[in-house]
Scaffold this motif. Structure first.
Motif, PDB file in Angstrom:
ATOM      1  N   TRP A  90      38.131  -8.463 -22.233  1.00  0.00           N
ATOM      2  CA  TRP A  90      38.142  -9.164 -20.935  1.00  0.00           C
ATOM      3  C   TRP A  90      39.251 -10.219 -20.890  1.00  0.00           C
ATOM      4  O   TRP A  90      39.940 -10.374 -19.888  1.00  0.00           O
ATOM      5  CB  TRP A  90      36.789  -9.810 -20.701  1.00  0.00           C
ATOM      6  CG  TRP A  90      36.704 -10.664 -19.467  1.00  0.00           C
ATOM      7  CD1 TRP A  90      36.905 -12.014 -19.379  1.00  0.00           C
ATOM      8  CD2 TRP A  90      36.404 -10.218 -18.144  1.00  0.00           C
ATOM      9  NE1 TRP A  90      36.753 -12.442 -18.083  1.00  0.00           N
ATOM     10  CE2 TRP A  90      36.433 -11.355 -17.306  1.00  0.00           C
ATOM     11  CE3 TRP A  90      36.115  -8.977 -17.589  1.00  0.00           C
ATOM     12  CZ2 TRP A  90      36.183 -11.276 -15.935  1.00  0.00           C
ATOM     13  CZ3 TRP A  90      35.851  -8.901 -16.224  1.00  0.00           C
ATOM     14  CH2 TRP A  90      35.898 -10.041 -15.420  1.00  0.00           C
ATOM     15  N   CYS A  91      39.434 -10.914 -22.001  1.00  0.00           N
ATOM     16  CA  CYS A  91      40.400 -12.018 -22.045  1.00  0.00           C
ATOM     17  C   CYS A  91      41.841 -11.562 -22.281  1.00  0.00           C
ATOM     18  O   CYS A  91      42.774 -12.314 -21.989  1.00  0.00           O
ATOM     19  CB  CYS A  91      40.003 -13.009 -23.150  1.00  0.00           C
ATOM     20  SG  CYS A  91      38.441 -13.846 -22.863  1.00  0.00           S
ATOM     21  N   ASN A  92      42.008 -10.354 -22.804  1.00  0.00           N
ATOM     22  CA  ASN A  92      43.354  -9.975 -23.251  1.00  0.00           C
ATOM     23  C   ASN A  92      43.919  -8.699 -22.639  1.00  0.00           C
ATOM     24  O   ASN A  92      45.143  -8.563 -22.550  1.00  0.00           O
ATOM     25  CB  ASN A  92      43.366  -9.808 -24.776  1.00  0.00           C
ATOM     26  CG  ASN A  92      43.110 -11.118 -25.499  1.00  0.00           C
ATOM     27  OD1 ASN A  92      43.994 -11.961 -25.627  1.00  0.00           O
ATOM     28  ND2 ASN A  92      41.879 -11.300 -25.972  1.00  0.00           N
ATOM     29  N   ALA A  93      43.072  -7.758 -22.240  1.00  0.00           N
ATOM     30  CA  ALA A  93      43.577  -6.461 -21.779  1.00  0.00           C
ATOM     31  C   ALA A  93      44.287  -6.604 -20.435  1.00  0.00           C
ATOM     32  O   ALA A  93      43.802  -7.290 -19.527  1.00  0.00           O
ATOM     33  CB  ALA A  93      42.422  -5.466 -21.661  1.00  0.00           C
ATOM     34  N   SER A  94      45.444  -5.971 -20.303  1.00  0.00           N
ATOM     35  CA  SER A  94      46.198  -5.993 -19.043  1.00  0.00           C
ATOM     36  C   SER A  94      47.216  -4.858 -19.053  1.00  0.00           C
ATOM     37  O   SER A  94      47.563  -4.323 -20.106  1.00  0.00           O
ATOM     38  CB  SER A  94      46.914  -7.337 -18.853  1.00  0.00           C
ATOM     39  OG  SER A  94      47.853  -7.538 -19.899  1.00  0.00           O
ATOM     40  N   ASP A  95      47.702  -4.513 -17.852  1.00  0.00           N
ATOM     41  CA  ASP A  95      48.726  -3.470 -17.720  1.00  0.00           C
ATOM     42  C   ASP A  95      48.346  -2.203 -18.478  1.00  0.00           C
ATOM     43  O   ASP A  95      49.123  -1.632 -19.243  1.00  0.00           O
ATOM     44  CB  ASP A  95      50.083  -3.989 -18.236  1.00  0.00           C
ATOM     45  CG  ASP A  95      50.568  -5.193 -17.438  1.00  0.00           C
ATOM     46  OD1 ASP A  95      50.285  -5.231 -16.226  1.00  0.00           O
ATOM     47  OD2 ASP A  95      51.196  -6.074 -18.041  1.00  0.00           O
ATOM     48  N   ALA A  96      47.117  -1.770 -18.285  1.00  0.00           N
ATOM     49  CA  ALA A  96      46.607  -0.635 -19.048  1.00  0.00           C
ATOM     50  C   ALA A  96      47.074   0.691 -18.459  1.00  0.00           C
ATOM     51  O   ALA A  96      47.322   0.828 -17.262  1.00  0.00           O
ATOM     52  CB  ALA A  96      45.088  -0.678 -19.075  1.00  0.00           C
ATOM     53  N   SER A  97      47.182   1.689 -19.340  1.00  0.00           N
ATOM     54  CA  SER A  97      47.473   3.044 -18.894  1.00  0.00           C
ATOM     55  C   SER A  97      46.227   3.637 -18.255  1.00  0.00           C
ATOM     56  O   SER A  97      45.135   3.053 -18.301  1.00  0.00           O
ATOM     57  CB  SER A  97      47.890   3.895 -20.095  1.00  0.00           C
ATOM     58  OG  SER A  97      46.796   4.021 -21.002  1.00  0.00           O
ATOM     59  N   SER A  98      46.363   4.829 -17.653  1.00  0.00           N
ATOM     60  CA  SER A  98      45.200   5.471 -17.022  1.00  0.00           C
ATOM     61  C   SER A  98      44.117   5.772 -18.049  1.00  0.00           C
ATOM     62  O   SER A  98      42.921   5.616 -17.776  1.00  0.00           O
ATOM     63  CB  SER A  98      45.635   6.749 -16.306  1.00  0.00           C
ATOM     64  OG  SER A  98      46.261   7.654 -17.216  1.00  0.00           O
ATOM     65  N   LEU A  99      44.525   6.192 -19.258  1.00  0.00           N
ATOM     66  CA  LEU A  99      43.545   6.457 -20.312  1.00  0.00           C
ATOM     67  C   LEU A  99      42.844   5.166 -20.736  1.00  0.00           C
ATOM     68  O   LEU A  99      41.631   5.145 -20.945  1.00  0.00           O
ATOM     69  CB  LEU A  99      44.220   7.112 -21.517  1.00  0.00           C
ATOM     70  CG  LEU A  99      43.287   7.464 -22.690  1.00  0.00           C
ATOM     71  CD1 LEU A  99      42.220   8.455 -22.260  1.00  0.00           C
ATOM     72  CD2 LEU A  99      44.096   8.013 -23.866  1.00  0.00           C
ATOM     73  N   ALA A 100      43.615   4.083 -20.842  1.00  0.00           N
ATOM     74  CA  ALA A 100      43.024   2.802 -21.217  1.00  0.00           C
ATOM     75  C   ALA A 100      42.060   2.310 -20.142  1.00  0.00           C
ATOM     76  O   ALA A 100      41.010   1.733 -20.453  1.00  0.00           O
ATOM     77  CB  ALA A 100      44.116   1.771 -21.465  1.00  0.00           C
ATOM     78  N   ARG A 101      42.402   2.531 -18.877  1.00  0.00           N
ATOM     79  CA  ARG A 101      41.495   2.126 -17.793  1.00  0.00           C
ATOM     80  C   ARG A 101      40.211   2.931 -17.832  1.00  0.00           C
ATOM     81  O   ARG A 101      39.119   2.392 -17.630  1.00  0.00           O
ATOM     82  CB  ARG A 101      42.186   2.282 -16.442  1.00  0.00           C
ATOM     83  CG  ARG A 101      43.264   1.233 -16.184  1.00  0.00           C
ATOM     84  CD  ARG A 101      43.653   1.206 -14.715  1.00  0.00           C
ATOM     85  NE  ARG A 101      44.260   2.473 -14.301  1.00  0.00           N
ATOM     86  CZ  ARG A 101      45.568   2.743 -14.379  1.00  0.00           C
ATOM     87  NH1 ARG A 101      46.390   1.834 -14.891  1.00  0.00           N
ATOM     88  NH2 ARG A 101      46.038   3.902 -13.978  1.00  0.00           N
TER      89      ARG A 101
END
Length: 258
Positions: A90-101
């Motif tokens: 929650w605090c760090n994830a950003s600009d994720a790929s479609s798989l990461a989302r």
């Protein structure tokens, strides 16, 4: 030959030459794997197959709480570690790929399922029956009443939701772990170890199921006497078994040396 095997195991899943992952992501992965691959599945197995221990003198010896203490400790520990892992994302994830989302969406869903399991357990109702704390000084028929002992609609609903949601969350966690490994482009040895671990858990479940150890919680606590109201109803859940004293002893004579 051995060197080539080690090289293959250390190579990332994508085949890249190097593996890089942020520190927060590494700890997120560790926490989620410990919770959903180790603690929570172990808690499920404890609850499903260890309500009556192999050499317990059942039904002379009832309500062995070893499984309950293990289940409660493992599930609380797993959910708390999971929550810490989700907080890191929650605090760090950003600009994720479609798989990461997709991985993140699945992760939040199983996280919610974990806390729903905790909430459901706290709201499961009263126990009742012989052995209830209220029966220490007064065991009149009125004091034996309880949601579990009487298998009220509240208890039936709890067991249905708890078992279906718990099983579904564990299965969903397999996909979450697999996608997480892919998103992190983890070394192949991690996938091999985790796949082997889940195969081992599955093999143990099949073995213990075949040994008849998936005994009904109601019988584990109060025995097989049909005078108990819950024994007059069907057990809840897939593969749940009921025994008499003689069938239980016969099964363990057969499987003692398995």
């Amino acid at each position: 030959m051995l060197q080539s095997v080690f090289t293959w195991l250390l190579t990332p899943l994508s085949g890249a030459n190097e593996h890089h992952v942020a520190t927060w992501a590494a700890w997120h992965g560790r926490l989620m794997v410990i919770s959903w691959a180790v603690l929570l599945p172990a808690g499920v197995l404890a609850a499903r197959y260890f309500k009556v221990l192999p050499h317990q003198s059942w039904p002379a010896e009832l309500d062995n709480k070893t499984w309950w203490r293990a289940h409660q400790t493992l599930q609380w520990g797993g959910v708390l570690l999971m929550t810490a892992g989700l907080a890191l994302a929650w605090c760090n994830a950003s600009d994720a790929s479609s798989l990461a989302r997709a991985h993140g969406t699945l992760g939040w869903c199983i996280g919610a399922a974990g806390w729903l399991q905790i909430a459901g357990g706290l709201a499961r109702g009263t126990k009742g029956g012989p052995g209830d704390q209220r029966c220490k000084n007064d065991c009149t028929s009125g004091s034996l009443r309880g949601d579990h002992y009487d298998m009220t609609s509240r208890r039936v609903a709890f067991e249905l939701v708890h078992k279906v949601l718990g099983t579904g969350a564990i299965l969903a966690a397999l996909f979450a772990i697999a996608t997480g490994l892919r998103v992190a482009d983890a070394p192949r040895w991690m996938a091999v170890v985790l796949a082997s671990w889940f195969c081992l858990l599955g093999a143990l479940a099949v073995r213990w199921q075949g040994q008849g150890r998936c005994i009904d919680t109601y019988q584990a606590i109060w025995g097989p006497d049909v005078a108990h109201p819950g024994n007059q109803k069907q057990p809840i859940g897939y593969g749940i078994q009921r025994h008499t004293a003689s069938t239980w002893k016969r099964r363990w004579r057969t499987h003692r040396h398995d």
